[in-house]
Write a protein that holds these residues in place. Structure first.
Motif, mmCIF file in Angstrom:
data_model
loop_
_atom_site.group_PDB
_atom_site.id
_atom_site.type_symbol
_atom_site.label_atom_id
_atom_site.label_comp_id
_atom_site.label_asym_id
_atom_site.label_seq_id
_atom_site.Cartn_x
_atom_site.Cartn_y
_atom_site.Cartn_z
ATOM 1 N N ARG A 85 0.831 -1.216 0.000
ATOM 2 C CA ARG A 85 0.000 0.000 0.000
ATOM 3 C C ARG A 85 0.860 1.260 0.000
ATOM 4 O O ARG A 85 0.478 2.289 -0.568
ATOM 5 N N THR A 112 -9.269 7.151 9.465
ATOM 6 C CA THR A 112 -8.941 6.950 8.059
ATOM 7 C C THR A 112 -10.241 6.608 7.333
ATOM 8 O O THR A 112 -11.295 6.512 7.961
ATOM 9 N N THR A 151 -12.081 4.258 3.854
ATOM 10 C CA THR A 151 -11.892 3.220 2.839
ATOM 11 C C THR A 151 -11.233 3.839 1.610
ATOM 12 O O THR A 151 -11.645 4.901 1.144
ATOM 13 N N GLY A 152 -10.185 3.185 1.128
ATOM 14 C CA GLY A 152 -9.408 3.747 0.031
ATOM 15 C C GLY A 152 -8.176 4.482 0.522
ATOM 16 O O GLY A 152 -7.277 4.791 -0.261
ATOM 17 N N GLY A 153 -8.137 4.772 1.825
ATOM 18 C CA GLY A 153 -6.965 5.405 2.411
ATOM 19 C C GLY A 153 -5.960 4.362 2.868
ATOM 20 O O GLY A 153 -5.832 3.305 2.258
ATOM 21 N N THR A 154 -5.280 4.651 3.983
ATOM 22 C CA THR A 154 -4.222 3.745 4.440
ATOM 23 C C THR A 154 -4.604 2.992 5.718
ATOM 24 O O THR A 154 -3.745 2.458 6.403
ATOM 25 N N GLU A 210 -5.966 0.128 6.330
ATOM 26 C CA GLU A 210 -5.668 -1.295 6.436
ATOM 27 C C GLU A 210 -4.161 -1.563 6.433
ATOM 28 O O GLU A 210 -3.737 -2.708 6.543
ATOM 29 N N ASP A 230 -16.898 5.254 10.948
ATOM 30 C CA ASP A 230 -16.419 5.337 9.563
ATOM 31 C C ASP A 230 -16.321 6.792 9.129
ATOM 32 O O ASP A 230 -17.044 7.667 9.614
ATOM 33 N N ASN A 280 -12.967 -3.636 5.763
ATOM 34 C CA ASN A 280 -13.580 -2.847 4.688
ATOM 35 C C ASN A 280 -12.587 -1.960 3.947
ATOM 36 O O ASN A 280 -12.977 -1.111 3.163
ATOM 37 N N GLY A 281 -11.292 -2.145 4.213
ATOM 38 C CA GLY A 281 -10.293 -1.304 3.562
ATOM 39 C C GLY A 281 -9.789 -0.182 4.447
ATOM 40 O O GLY A 281 -8.756 0.410 4.158
ATOM 41 N N SER A 282 -10.519 0.142 5.520
ATOM 42 C CA SER A 282 -10.026 1.176 6.442
ATOM 43 C C SER A 282 -9.740 0.604 7.823
ATOM 44 O O SER A 282 -9.253 1.310 8.701
#
Length: 364
Positions: free
Chosen positions: A102, A188, A190-193, A195, A224, A253-255
């Motif tokens: 990432r 953060t 979803t789509g950020g850093t 995870e 979220d 969920n990505g975040s």
């Protein structure tokens, strides 16, 4: 890279080791550390164990300016037989490489990194404290070191492992904590850093934690970053709720950082045939469950505390007192089981424990 490709330079005199009952978290460091360099086109090279020392890097090193860095956290434990052992270290190294991907950092060889950690821990075995609940904290991290102010992935890095003897997280047993639901700041999105395990996520979390600490709260419960509706993490831990006999935890969920302890908790609950579901969990749902008398337990899960029961949640000026502010049955069972497996006091049916072999001077 194999065993013999790690050069070892021992310190001439060791530092004085602190008393086990005087240990704080992350204040004292052992005599040695591991370092490996990366450059293009050479790749990762020059793996070495050296005396613990300051780093000398250029002021223009990219880590200082663009935050291209990742880290991990795991522990070495002393078994009743005096063996040093690690808990699921391969999961930490898998996650380190996911974080690397990432952050556009070149991947490390996970097997070699584990061998390096084992050799460093074996060398520093006398630093592993033996009092109840103490351990040797292991911090692997990677920083970008290319001297360049252009915004691009660095072409030079250092992979470093340092060790710190740490005290018991709970001085007087496992205690529930007060948590404030955070409605303004976000950790953060979803789509950020989120995870990835990278420093910026932690820097972003400090302001909210600082504000609630002044009101007597241990941590914040993050929602979220888009709808400010769904629960994500508690402080820097994953979070679980027991609602009407069923344990639920926010789905990845990505975040949300995928915690090793989180994964272990889910496996244990399945092993015990306790219903466990990963899905979206809204704060409204948790609040309604509380009002209906169905919110039975809440707890965080992470490396430092293992399990941290939540005794009180504050949301929109309402106080939710969970399980009368006491540690729940499942939280206690999880804490006891995980720590006893980690310290070799209970059978390990999952193959989670990795033994660290003793080394002699002849093999250094």
């Amino acid at each position: 890279m194999g065993n013999n490709s790690i050069q070892v330079n021992l310190c001439s005199t060791g530092k004085e080791k602190p008393e086990s009952d005087q240990l704080q978290f992350g204040r004292v460091f052992t005599d040695h550390m591991f370092i490996m360099d990366y450059s293009q086109p050479e790749g990762w090279h020059d793996a070495r164990i050296v005396p613990y020392q300051p780093l000398t890097i250029d002021p223009s090193s990219m880590v200082f300016h663009y935050g291209q860095t990742v880290f991990e956290g795991l522990k070495a434990y002393l078994s009743p037989e005096g063996d040093a052992q690690l808990f699921r270290p391969e999961k930490n190294l898998e996650r380190l490489n996911r974080s690397n991907d990432r952050l556009c950092i070149p991947p490390i060889d996970e097997d070699f990194a584990l061998e390096a950690i084992k050799r460093l821990v074996a060398l520093e075995k006398e630093w592993i404290p033996d009092s109840e609940g103490t351990s040797l904290y292991i911090r692997p991290f990677i920083i970008s070191t290319e001297p360049y102010l252009g915004v691009a992935p660095s072409q030079q890095y250092k992979f470093i492992v340092i060790l710190s003897p740490v005290g018991a997280y709970y001085k007087e047993g496992i205690n529930p904590v007060k948590i404030a639901v955070e409605n303004n700041f976000v950790r953060t999105v979803t789509g950020g850093t989120g995870e990835a395990k990278t420093g910026g996520n932690y820097a972003a979390s400090l302001k909210a934690q600082e504000l609630v600490a002044n009101s007597g709260y241990a941590q914040v419960l993050w929602l979220d970053g888009i709808e400010r509706k769904y629960i994500e993490e508690v402080g820097s831990m994953n979070v679980f709720f027991k609602i009407n006999g069923e344990v639920v935890t926010p789905a990845l969920n990505g975040s949300i950082l995928e915690g090793v302890t989180r994964n272990s908790v889910i496996q244990l609950l399945k092993h015990w045939n306790i219903p466990i579901i990963e899905r979206k969990v809204s704060m409204e749902e948790v609040y309604q469950a509380y009002k209906d008398g169905l919110l039975e337990e809440a707890f965080g899960a992470g490396t430092a505390a293992v399990i941290s029961p939540i005794g009180q949640l504050t949301w929109k000026l309402e106080h939710l007192f969970i399980n009368n502010g006491k540690t729940g049955e499942i939280a206690k069972k999880l804490y006891d089981t995980l720590t006893e497996i980690q310290y070799g006091k209970q059978e390990d049916p999952f193959g989670w424990i990795e033994k660290v072999k003793e080394i002699s001077n002849s093999t250094i």
